[in-house]
Design a protein around this motif. Structure first.
Motif, short mmCIF file in Angstrom:
data_model
loop_
_atom_site.label_atom_id
_atom_site.label_comp_id
_atom_site.label_asym_id
_atom_site.label_seq_id
_atom_site.Cartn_x
_atom_site.Cartn_y
_atom_site.Cartn_z
N THR A 49 11.41 15.70 -23.55
CA THR A 49 10.79 14.89 -24.60
C THR A 49 10.30 13.59 -24.00
O THR A 49 10.79 13.14 -22.96
CB THR A 49 11.81 14.61 -25.73
OG1 THR A 49 11.19 13.79 -26.73
CG2 THR A 49 13.04 13.88 -25.20
N VAL A 50 9.31 12.98 -24.66
CA VAL A 50 8.81 11.70 -24.17
C VAL A 50 9.81 10.58 -24.44
O VAL A 50 9.86 9.60 -23.71
CB VAL A 50 7.43 11.37 -24.80
CG1 VAL A 50 6.38 12.32 -24.27
CG2 VAL A 50 7.49 11.43 -26.31
N ARG A 51 10.61 10.72 -25.51
CA ARG A 51 11.64 9.74 -25.82
C ARG A 51 12.81 10.45 -26.47
O ARG A 51 12.65 11.16 -27.45
CB ARG A 51 11.12 8.64 -26.76
CG ARG A 51 10.10 7.72 -26.14
CD ARG A 51 9.94 6.44 -26.96
NE ARG A 51 9.66 6.72 -28.35
CZ ARG A 51 8.44 6.91 -28.85
NH1 ARG A 51 7.39 6.87 -28.04
NH2 ARG A 51 8.26 7.13 -30.14
N ALA A 52 14.00 10.23 -25.93
CA ALA A 52 15.19 10.88 -26.48
C ALA A 52 15.45 10.43 -27.91
O ALA A 52 16.02 11.18 -28.71
CB ALA A 52 16.41 10.57 -25.61
N MET A 108 13.86 9.76 -17.12
CA MET A 108 12.97 9.75 -15.97
C MET A 108 12.18 8.44 -15.97
O MET A 108 11.53 8.09 -16.96
CB MET A 108 12.01 10.94 -16.03
CG MET A 108 12.68 12.29 -16.26
SD MET A 108 13.45 12.95 -14.78
CE MET A 108 12.01 13.52 -13.88
N GLU A 109 12.25 7.73 -14.85
CA GLU A 109 11.56 6.44 -14.73
C GLU A 109 10.24 6.60 -13.99
O GLU A 109 10.05 7.55 -13.23
CB GLU A 109 12.46 5.44 -13.99
CG GLU A 109 13.81 5.21 -14.65
CD GLU A 109 13.72 4.49 -15.98
OE1 GLU A 109 12.65 3.91 -16.25
OE2 GLU A 109 14.70 4.51 -16.73
N THR A 145 2.92 7.57 -11.62
CA THR A 145 3.07 8.95 -12.07
C THR A 145 2.63 9.94 -11.00
O THR A 145 1.47 9.92 -10.59
CB THR A 145 2.25 9.19 -13.35
OG1 THR A 145 2.58 8.20 -14.32
CG2 THR A 145 2.51 10.56 -13.92
N PRO A 146 3.52 10.82 -10.52
CA PRO A 146 3.14 11.78 -9.48
C PRO A 146 1.97 12.67 -9.88
O PRO A 146 1.14 13.01 -9.04
CB PRO A 146 4.42 12.60 -9.28
CG PRO A 146 5.52 11.67 -9.68
CD PRO A 146 4.96 10.86 -10.81
N ARG A 147 1.91 13.08 -11.15
CA ARG A 147 0.80 13.95 -11.57
C ARG A 147 -0.54 13.26 -11.36
O ARG A 147 -1.50 13.87 -10.88
CB ARG A 147 0.98 14.35 -13.03
CG ARG A 147 -0.18 15.17 -13.60
CD ARG A 147 0.08 15.58 -15.03
NE ARG A 147 1.18 16.54 -15.08
CZ ARG A 147 1.90 16.78 -16.16
NH1 ARG A 147 1.67 16.11 -17.28
NH2 ARG A 147 2.87 17.67 -16.14
N ILE A 148 -0.61 11.98 -11.72
CA ILE A 148 -1.85 11.24 -11.52
C ILE A 148 -2.13 11.05 -10.04
O ILE A 148 -3.27 11.14 -9.59
CB ILE A 148 -1.77 9.89 -12.25
CG1 ILE A 148 -1.64 10.11 -13.76
CG2 ILE A 148 -3.00 9.03 -11.94
CD1 ILE A 148 -1.46 8.84 -14.56
N ALA A 149 -1.09 10.80 -9.25
CA ALA A 149 -1.26 10.64 -7.80
C ALA A 149 -1.87 11.89 -7.18
O ALA A 149 -2.80 11.81 -6.36
CB ALA A 149 0.08 10.32 -7.15
N SER A 159 14.19 13.07 -20.58
CA SER A 159 13.23 12.26 -21.34
C SER A 159 12.43 11.40 -20.38
O SER A 159 12.90 11.02 -19.31
CB SER A 159 13.95 11.38 -22.36
OG SER A 159 14.76 10.41 -21.73
N GLY A 160 11.21 11.09 -20.78
CA GLY A 160 10.35 10.27 -19.94
C GLY A 160 8.89 10.62 -20.18
O GLY A 160 8.56 11.62 -20.84
N ALA A 161 8.01 9.80 -19.65
CA ALA A 161 6.57 10.00 -19.85
C ALA A 161 6.11 11.30 -19.20
O ALA A 161 6.74 11.82 -18.27
CB ALA A 161 5.81 8.81 -19.25
N PRO A 162 4.98 11.86 -19.67
CA PRO A 162 4.44 13.07 -19.04
C PRO A 162 4.10 12.83 -17.58
O PRO A 162 3.68 11.73 -17.18
CB PRO A 162 3.17 13.36 -19.87
CG PRO A 162 3.39 12.66 -21.17
CD PRO A 162 4.19 11.44 -20.85
N GLY A 163 4.28 13.86 -16.77
CA GLY A 163 3.87 13.79 -15.37
C GLY A 163 4.91 13.29 -14.40
O GLY A 163 4.63 13.13 -13.21
N LEU A 164 6.15 13.04 -14.88
CA LEU A 164 7.19 12.49 -14.01
C LEU A 164 8.08 13.56 -13.39
O LEU A 164 8.91 13.24 -12.55
CB LEU A 164 8.06 11.50 -14.79
CG LEU A 164 7.35 10.24 -15.30
CD1 LEU A 164 8.33 9.34 -16.03
CD2 LEU A 164 6.68 9.49 -14.17
#
Length: 351
Positions: A177-180, A197-198, A235-239, A77-82
């Protein structure tokens, strides 16, 4: 509108929403997916960040390999892109097993899930993205499949319907999922390992950008990398996306080297400021500060003021502003924090 039509409309809306168009949005478009495939780490040692998750997951996978068994089901679980998709592929690689990738919105009937499950090989990893958006009938079928490696296929209709048990080979389900908390407890409890995922620290993002720059053959300086990392919203995806845009600017308007000055100039062109705020973020905060004196103001009024839909402000802009401590949600409405006034160089009324 039927349930299927509603789900389809919601999925299309998500794909064409402002979140999918923003440079600092966490939704991956076609270009992001192609680049991520090339930059994706292949094992846990190469994966950057999420230290606790990596250590715990390494123990789970090592123990499964030692027993000669399939790994426990994993919920990420965690925000997209992590890195949830990346970790699912690493799980498959570490277990030396094939991986099947699908998503919750694509499984709207129990028959869809039964077709996927019945075609799995022994030990295969099934990655189910957005698992919280799966239909209820498919979700109930998944309970038995995860626990007993068996599904009941219904043949016929009405009084003549017959349930035929279908045995499944052992497999590992990796749900994302974005939130468990969005998952019903019976489904959530069937996962043997759950990881949260933080968001990444700037120093971790610098390591991600250095690695990506090396793979993309982009020459950087430490100061340039730090500037990009500081605007990447954890967020790595944004980076990686910002790195590609700064690379383009450096190639066209400079000598191709990503320095602090080049990164600052490039991201100014793309309207991403020093804290990672883009045009929409600044429009929301600017209206809150200049038009409404810092609030409180209702969400609908704020959305009208910036010319956006209510859902866009609430779901696209606000989460990051709240996480950064620039905006607060109260019972009376949205209010700006002292940090928001300071970021815009304004003085709060009455001070």
């Amino acid at each position: 509108m039927t349930r299927d039509e509603a789900e389809t409309a919601a999925l299309i809306g998500r794909l064409v929403s402002p979140a999918a168009e923003r440079l600092v949005g966490s939704v991956a478009d076609g270009e992001d997916q192609a680049v991520e495939a090339a930059l994706r780490p292949k094992d846990l040692d190469e994966f950057i960040g999420q230290e606790k998750v990596r250590e715990q997951l390494d123990l789970v996978l090592r123990a499964a390999r030692a027993r000669g068994a399939t790994a426990d089901h994993v919920l990420l679980s965690g925000a997209p892109g992590l890195g949830k998709t990346t970790l699912s592929m690493i799980i498959a690689a570490e277990m030396e097993a094939p991986i099947r990738i699908t998503s919750g919105p694509a499984i709207q009937h129990a028959g869809d899930l039964a077709a996927i499950l019945s075609s799995l090989q022994e030990g295969e990893v099934l990655f189910l993205d957005e698992i919280h958006r799966m239909s209820r009938p498919a979700e109930e079928m998944l309970y038995m499949a995860m626990e007993d490696f068996r599904v009941d296929v219904i043949v016929g209709k009405g009084l003549g319907a017959t349930a035929i048990p279908l045995e499944l080979p052992p497999f590992t389900l990796v749900g994302a999922t974005v939130r468990a908390g969005l998952l019903p407890p019976p489904l959530r409890d069937r996962f043997g390992f759950t990881a949260r995922m933080e968001f990444y620290e700037p120093t971790e993002l610098e390591r991600v950008i250095h690695r990506s720059a090396r793979l993309l053959e982009v020459e950087t300086t430490p100061e340039g990398v730090a500037e990009i990392a500081g605007r990447s919203r954890g967020t790595p995806r944004i980076a990686n996306r910002l790195l590609r845009r700064v690379r383009d600017y450096a190639q066209v308007r400079a000598d191709g080297v990503v320095t602090r000055e080049i990164a600052t100039a490039a991201l100014a062109v793309y309207e991403v400021d020093g804290r990672g705020l883009d045009r929409l973020d600044r429009a929301v905060l600017g209206a809150l500060l200049r038009l409404f004196g810092g609030g409180p103001v209702g969400l609908s009024t704020l959305a009208v003021a910036v010319g956006e839909e209510r859902e866009t402000v609430a779901e696209v802009a606000e989460p990051f502003l709240v996480r950064e401590g620039l905006l607060a949600r109260t019972l009376r409405g949205r209010i700006a924090t002292p940090a928001a006034w300071e970021h815009f160089g304004l003085v709060p009324p009455g001070r």
